[in-house]
Design an enzyme around this catalytic site. Sequence first.
Site, short mmCIF file in Angstrom:
data_model
loop_
_atom_site.label_atom_id
_atom_site.label_comp_id
_atom_site.label_asym_id
_atom_site.label_seq_id
_atom_site.Cartn_x
_atom_site.Cartn_y
_atom_site.Cartn_z
N GLU A 1 -7.79 2.32 3.59
CA GLU A 1 -8.18 3.26 2.54
C GLU A 1 -6.94 3.74 1.77
O GLU A 1 -6.96 3.87 0.55
CB GLU A 1 -8.95 4.44 3.12
CG GLU A 1 -9.51 5.38 2.07
CD GLU A 1 -10.46 4.72 1.09
OE1 GLU A 1 -10.23 4.85 -0.13
OE2 GLU A 1 -11.43 4.07 1.53
N GLU B 1 -4.89 1.03 -6.39
CA GLU B 1 -5.54 1.61 -7.56
C GLU B 1 -4.51 2.35 -8.44
O GLU B 1 -4.54 2.23 -9.66
CB GLU B 1 -6.65 2.58 -7.14
CG GLU B 1 -7.88 1.89 -6.61
CD GLU B 1 -8.97 2.86 -6.22
OE1 GLU B 1 -8.77 4.09 -6.27
OE2 GLU B 1 -10.06 2.38 -5.85
#
Length: 116
Positions: free
Chosen positions: A64, A71
């Site tokens: 994660e 991102e």
Amino acid sequence: MNVTKFIRSFKYALEGILSAMKEQNFKFHLLAVVIVIIAAVWTGISMVEWLVVILIMTLVLSLEMMNSAIERVVDLVTTEIHPLAKLAKDLAAGAVLIAAIASVIIGCIIFLPKWF
């Protein structure tokens, strides 16, 4: 080896973890970790089962964090909607999803026989 530099690297890593804790998806996974730990203590899983549970929890949390990092880098490189930028983000999110699905399957294998 420069001890100051080494210690500073831990500070940066801690800052990264604290930053991740502000992310919605990371918070969700942390909540799942807390629930799993409570269930594991309540159920009384074995040492080997604890090792598997800890390994899969750290895998999901780490992925994660990598997803968030990818991102951010993609967003830094381009603000345009580009097929490669989308692909990079989708691949990273897919890696998290695969690990999360595996963690649910592993959780079922470990916990369900003990509960039923």
